[in-house]
Design a protein around this motif. Structure first.
Motif, PDB file in Angstrom:
ATOM      1  N   ARG A 457      54.825 -12.379 -40.738  1.00  0.00           N
ATOM      2  CA  ARG A 457      53.932 -12.809 -39.660  1.00  0.00           C
ATOM      3  C   ARG A 457      54.589 -13.429 -38.511  1.00  0.00           C
ATOM      4  O   ARG A 457      55.367 -14.266 -38.631  1.00  0.00           O
ATOM      5  N   ILE A 458      54.198 -12.943 -37.183  1.00  0.00           N
ATOM      6  CA  ILE A 458      54.679 -13.716 -36.024  1.00  0.00           C
ATOM      7  C   ILE A 458      53.558 -14.048 -35.275  1.00  0.00           C
ATOM      8  O   ILE A 458      52.932 -12.884 -34.876  1.00  0.00           O
ATOM      9  N   TRP A 459      53.730 -15.108 -34.637  1.00  0.00           N
ATOM     10  CA  TRP A 459      52.556 -15.556 -33.634  1.00  0.00           C
ATOM     11  C   TRP A 459      53.298 -15.277 -32.212  1.00  0.00           C
ATOM     12  O   TRP A 459      54.301 -16.080 -31.934  1.00  0.00           O
ATOM     13  N   VAL A 460      52.623 -14.517 -31.425  1.00  0.00           N
ATOM     14  CA  VAL A 460      53.213 -14.232 -30.134  1.00  0.00           C
ATOM     15  C   VAL A 460      52.213 -14.986 -29.033  1.00  0.00           C
ATOM     16  O   VAL A 460      50.743 -14.664 -29.386  1.00  0.00           O
ATOM     17  N   VAL A 461      52.719 -15.612 -28.110  1.00  0.00           N
ATOM     18  CA  VAL A 461      52.104 -16.141 -27.056  1.00  0.00           C
ATOM     19  C   VAL A 461      52.713 -15.822 -25.921  1.00  0.00           C
ATOM     20  O   VAL A 461      53.665 -15.801 -25.527  1.00  0.00           O
ATOM     21  N   ALA A 462      51.732 -15.256 -25.130  1.00  0.00           N
ATOM     22  CA  ALA A 462      52.108 -14.592 -23.799  1.00  0.00           C
ATOM     23  C   ALA A 462      51.030 -15.418 -22.491  1.00  0.00           C
ATOM     24  O   ALA A 462      50.047 -15.991 -22.970  1.00  0.00           O
ATOM     25  N   MET A 463      51.521 -15.251 -21.391  1.00  0.00           N
ATOM     26  CA  MET A 463      50.540 -15.493 -20.006  1.00  0.00           C
ATOM     27  C   MET A 463      49.683 -14.625 -20.002  1.00  0.00           C
ATOM     28  O   MET A 463      49.667 -13.385 -20.146  1.00  0.00           O
ATOM     29  N   GLY A 464      48.586 -15.191 -19.337  1.00  0.00           N
ATOM     30  CA  GLY A 464      47.532 -14.487 -18.986  1.00  0.00           C
ATOM     31  C   GLY A 464      46.502 -14.038 -19.968  1.00  0.00           C
ATOM     32  O   GLY A 464      46.439 -14.457 -21.073  1.00  0.00           O
ATOM     33  N   ASP A 465      45.571 -13.205 -19.738  1.00  0.00           N
ATOM     34  CA  ASP A 465      44.509 -12.623 -20.625  1.00  0.00           C
ATOM     35  C   ASP A 465      44.453 -11.102 -20.931  1.00  0.00           C
ATOM     36  O   ASP A 465      43.402 -10.777 -21.202  1.00  0.00           O
ATOM     37  N   GLY A 466      45.749 -10.579 -20.776  1.00  0.00           N
ATOM     38  CA  GLY A 466      45.646  -9.132 -20.919  1.00  0.00           C
ATOM     39  C   GLY A 466      45.439  -8.805 -22.502  1.00  0.00           C
ATOM     40  O   GLY A 466      45.675  -9.638 -23.562  1.00  0.00           O
ATOM     41  N   GLU A 467      44.882  -7.502 -22.934  1.00  0.00           N
ATOM     42  CA  GLU A 467      44.805  -7.055 -24.214  1.00  0.00           C
ATOM     43  C   GLU A 467      46.447  -6.898 -25.176  1.00  0.00           C
ATOM     44  O   GLU A 467      46.511  -6.571 -26.109  1.00  0.00           O
ATOM     45  N   ASP A 468      47.215  -6.380 -24.069  1.00  0.00           N
ATOM     46  CA  ASP A 468      48.854  -6.388 -24.322  1.00  0.00           C
ATOM     47  C   ASP A 468      49.504  -7.424 -24.279  1.00  0.00           C
ATOM     48  O   ASP A 468      49.891  -7.667 -23.151  1.00  0.00           O
ATOM     49  N   PRO A 469      49.704  -8.312 -25.195  1.00  0.00           N
ATOM     50  CA  PRO A 469      50.596  -9.668 -25.079  1.00  0.00           C
ATOM     51  C   PRO A 469      51.936  -9.374 -24.792  1.00  0.00           C
ATOM     52  O   PRO A 469      52.650 -10.297 -24.357  1.00  0.00           O
ATOM     53  N   LEU A 470      52.531  -8.111 -25.260  1.00  0.00           N
ATOM     54  CA  LEU A 470      53.916  -7.970 -25.022  1.00  0.00           C
ATOM     55  C   LEU A 470      54.133  -7.244 -23.546  1.00  0.00           C
ATOM     56  O   LEU A 470      55.434  -6.871 -23.328  1.00  0.00           O
ATOM     57  N   ARG A 472      54.603  -8.487 -20.538  1.00  0.00           N
ATOM     58  CA  ARG A 472      55.540  -9.211 -19.883  1.00  0.00           C
ATOM     59  C   ARG A 472      56.920  -9.574 -20.570  1.00  0.00           C
ATOM     60  O   ARG A 472      57.490 -10.153 -19.840  1.00  0.00           O
ATOM     61  N   PHE A 473      56.927  -9.386 -21.826  1.00  0.00           N
ATOM     62  CA  PHE A 473      58.080  -9.495 -22.522  1.00  0.00           C
ATOM     63  C   PHE A 473      59.372  -8.606 -22.197  1.00  0.00           C
ATOM     64  O   PHE A 473      58.985  -7.600 -21.519  1.00  0.00           O
ATOM     65  N   PRO A 474      60.448  -9.110 -22.259  1.00  0.00           N
ATOM     66  CA  PRO A 474      61.647  -8.153 -22.151  1.00  0.00           C
ATOM     67  C   PRO A 474      61.638  -6.951 -22.886  1.00  0.00           C
ATOM     68  O   PRO A 474      61.217  -6.919 -23.856  1.00  0.00           O
ATOM     69  N   LYS A 475      61.719  -5.634 -22.333  1.00  0.00           N
ATOM     70  CA  LYS A 475      61.711  -4.395 -22.960  1.00  0.00           C
ATOM     71  C   LYS A 475      62.128  -4.251 -24.344  1.00  0.00           C
ATOM     72  O   LYS A 475      61.556  -3.720 -25.437  1.00  0.00           O
ATOM     73  N   LYS A 476      63.527  -4.617 -24.591  1.00  0.00           N
ATOM     74  CA  LYS A 476      63.984  -4.656 -25.912  1.00  0.00           C
ATOM     75  C   LYS A 476      63.104  -5.800 -26.972  1.00  0.00           C
ATOM     76  O   LYS A 476      63.063  -5.155 -28.127  1.00  0.00           O
ATOM     77  N   GLN A 477      62.751  -6.739 -26.485  1.00  0.00           N
ATOM     78  CA  GLN A 477      61.973  -7.568 -27.481  1.00  0.00           C
ATOM     79  C   GLN A 477      60.575  -6.763 -27.822  1.00  0.00           C
ATOM     80  O   GLN A 477      60.352  -6.741 -29.124  1.00  0.00           O
ATOM     81  N   ALA A 478      60.002  -6.400 -27.004  1.00  0.00           N
ATOM     82  CA  ALA A 478      58.838  -5.672 -26.981  1.00  0.00           C
ATOM     83  C   ALA A 478      58.831  -4.701 -27.825  1.00  0.00           C
ATOM     84  O   ALA A 478      58.151  -4.157 -28.941  1.00  0.00           O
ATOM     85  N   ALA A 479      59.919  -3.778 -27.706  1.00  0.00           N
ATOM     86  CA  ALA A 479      60.321  -2.554 -28.551  1.00  0.00           C
ATOM     87  C   ALA A 479      60.615  -2.813 -30.072  1.00  0.00           C
ATOM     88  O   ALA A 479      59.743  -2.111 -30.949  1.00  0.00           O
ATOM     89  N   ALA A 480      61.200  -3.907 -30.249  1.00  0.00           N
ATOM     90  CA  ALA A 480      61.680  -4.352 -31.545  1.00  0.00           C
ATOM     91  C   ALA A 480      60.394  -4.816 -32.045  1.00  0.00           C
ATOM     92  O   ALA A 480      60.228  -4.496 -33.392  1.00  0.00           O
ATOM     93  N   LEU A 481      59.390  -5.578 -31.304  1.00  0.00           N
ATOM     94  CA  LEU A 481      58.191  -5.929 -32.420  1.00  0.00           C
ATOM     95  C   LEU A 481      57.361  -4.627 -32.672  1.00  0.00           C
ATOM     96  O   LEU A 481      56.580  -4.620 -33.369  1.00  0.00           O
ATOM     97  N   ARG A 482      57.061  -3.748 -31.627  1.00  0.00           N
ATOM     98  CA  ARG A 482      56.135  -2.848 -31.955  1.00  0.00           C
ATOM     99  C   ARG A 482      56.805  -1.960 -33.051  1.00  0.00           C
ATOM    100  O   ARG A 482      55.889  -1.160 -33.619  1.00  0.00           O
ATOM    101  N   ALA A 483      57.853  -1.751 -33.205  1.00  0.00           N
ATOM    102  CA  ALA A 483      58.544  -0.923 -34.304  1.00  0.00           C
ATOM    103  C   ALA A 483      58.496  -1.183 -35.502  1.00  0.00           C
ATOM    104  O   ALA A 483      58.256  -0.502 -36.490  1.00  0.00           O
ATOM    105  N   SER A 484      58.263  -2.654 -35.568  1.00  0.00           N
ATOM    106  CA  SER A 484      58.129  -3.306 -37.237  1.00  0.00           C
ATOM    107  C   SER A 484      57.180  -4.010 -37.510  1.00  0.00           C
ATOM    108  O   SER A 484      56.559  -4.398 -38.632  1.00  0.00           O
ATOM    109  N   TYR A 485      56.123  -4.338 -36.516  1.00  0.00           N
ATOM    110  CA  TYR A 485      54.778  -5.113 -36.650  1.00  0.00           C
ATOM    111  C   TYR A 485      53.710  -4.418 -35.719  1.00  0.00           C
ATOM    112  O   TYR A 485      53.824  -3.497 -34.927  1.00  0.00           O
TER     113      TYR A 485
END
Length: 506
Positions: A457-470, A472-485
């Protein structure tokens, strides 16, 4: 032989003797209050500095202090080689302070409140030396109620120490030019060094001091004034030279975000210098009054240079390769403005108008004083609540992925970690080295994000109040998270989004 006071009183009737004794006590108390005129401004400054200091959440600069000061001395020096060398002396002090008293927000801010209270003492003493006791009391009390003074008395940064060092230097200079001997120049030298070591930009105050020395020399033609001042400044600057050399290499990281100022910039700058638009207007009006006095015009001009010249010089220099024109960088000029405004108050007739004016300035600043003590007055994100969301659903082995990338300057990782309870141990994923390992304030990103993920399990903390917390994440990091979580929970707190991502079954 002249009879003693006690012998004379024995021959008086009881009522007269009592009145005489009461008169002596009253006179003694009045003399004590006059000698200790600095005490009341210092106590008021300290009280306002401490009041509500636990309420505002730490903001990113204070979190940088916490990060640096909770490292070992060796780890701190490794960091200072790369960033924040200009704050090194303050970090070393705070390392010892936190080691003794802990790292709660109120405790970390207390040294700044004490420093500002010390500055109030020197503001009062300087005003008394230049003008009189009444002006001195006005100056010290004005200093205490300036909203920006309370603001930086409640911040775990070095600005309170800078104001203290410069205020002390001004008073020590006035003492030294009265009698320019070595024992009076030595403490001035120490104050100059302290100001530079706590914040190099503050050394612009020496421009105003140079004007004071020049006019004193022109009146007396005493070469000891010039040689004493020159030697004191040169010796005081010696320990600052290494800091300047290191700071020049780090300037791109430290102040590159500041923009070149223009004339319209001064309006906002002036309001922020005092922490209140209305209070800053009052100071402009009051400071202009004593300029019309024929009797004190010279003194007003000299103190005026201490207030004005550093601001003017920083504005001019900021049109060069680096920008230094920023209100908290010139906060040390506020004491001189307080002395000028106090001289204006003291000139009002009837004299009760001076007291009324002081009360009005204090009252006008109350709304701004109140704003300084809200939870959001230092930072717009609610790291405390975000940390609580994580702590409530925490499981051992949980991972942590705070937003970094282009938003790393917000120090969301430090904000969450500061407010997490000790029992919560999160593994910071998506990083190759943490800030301490790098000798920096920031961690380095994992070059292949997928290789750094492994926790269930991973706790993701992002800026703002959007429904997609990833988003504003760097693209490679967001893709890696979406692929396995996949995201299983999401909560919004002020300025932040906290989401729980759990590993999907293969």
């Amino acid at each position: 032989m002249t009879a003693s006071v006690a012998d004379r009183d024995r021959h008086l009737d009881p009522e007269t003797a009592g009145s005489t004794a009461a008169g002596r006590l009253t006179g003694g108390a009045r003399a004590l209050l006059t000698r200790a005129v600095w005490l009341w401004p210092a106590l008021l400054t300290l009280a306002l500095g401490v009041r509500g200091s636990w309420r505002p959440q730490l903001w990113r600069d204070e979190l940088a202090t916490w990060s640096a000061a909770t490292r070992s001395t060796g780890e701190m020096f490794d960091m200072l080689k790369h960033v924040d060398a200009v704050s090194g002396l303050y970090y070393l002090f705070m390392q010892g302070w936190i080691g003794l008293f802990g790292d709660s927000a109120a405790v970390m801010r207390l040294p700044s409140a004490l420093a500002m209270a010390g500055a109030a003492v020197f503001v009062t003493l300087t005003a008394r030396k230049v003008f009189d006791d009444r002006t001195a009391l006005f100056a010290g009390l004005l200093f205490a109620v300036v909203p920006s003074i309370s603001r930086y008395a409640q911040e775990a940064r070095a600005y309170g120490f800078v104001v203290l060092a410069v205020s002390a230097a001004t008073w020590l200079l006035l003492r030294a030019i009265e009698r320019p001997v070595l024992l009076r120049w030595l403490p001035y030298t120490v104050a100059v060094a302290a100001a530079g070591l706590f914040h190099m930009v503050s050394l612009l105050f020496l421009s105003g001091h140079a004007v004071i020395v020049f006019f004193q020399w022109r009146r007396e033609r005493n070469r000891k004034l010039l040689t004493g001042f020159g030697a004191s400044v040169l010796i005081g600057l010696l320990p600052v030279v290494p800091l300047v050399l290191i700071g020049q290499r780090q300037v791109g990281r430290q102040i590159s975000w500041l923009e070149t100022p223009w004339l319209q910039t001064y309006i906002e700058y002036w309001h922020n210098l005092f922490g209140s638009a209305l209070v800053s207007g009052c100071f402009l009006v009051l400071a202009a009054i004593p300029g019309g006095w024929a009797r004190h015009r010279q003194r007003v001009f000299e103190i005026g240079t201490v207030a004005v010249l550093p601001i003017a010089i920083s504005w001019v220099l900021s049109h060069g390769p680096s920008v230094y024109f920023f209100e908290r960088y010139q906060l040390y000029t506020v004491p001189a403005w307080c002395i000028l405004a106090a001289a204006g108050l003291n000139s009002l007739r009837p004299r009760i108008l001076g007291v009324v004016g002081l009360v009005l300035v204090a009252a006008i600043g109350i709304p701004d004083q109140q704003k300084l003590r809200t939870s959001v007055s230092h930072e717009q994100t609610d790291g405390r609540r975000a940390a609580q969301v994580i702590a409530d659903r925490y499981r051992p082995g949980d991972g942590f992925a705070p937003i970094r990338g282009d938003d790393k300057w917000m120090m969301i990782d430090l904000e969450i970690r500061y407010y997490l309870p000790d029992r919560v141990k999160l593994k910071d994923v998506l990083i190759a080295k943490d800030a301490i390992e790098r000798g920096d304030l920031f961690a380095s990103s994992c070059p292949v994000p997928a290789d750094c993920l492994g926790t269930p399990r991973i706790w993701v903390v992002a800026m703002g109040d959007g429904e997609d917390p990833l988003e504003r994440f760097p693209k490679k990091q967001a893709a890696a998270l979406r692929a396995s979580y996949e995201q299983t929970e999401i909560k919004h707190v002020r300025g932040l989004t906290v989401a729980l991502w759990e590993r999907t079954s293969d």
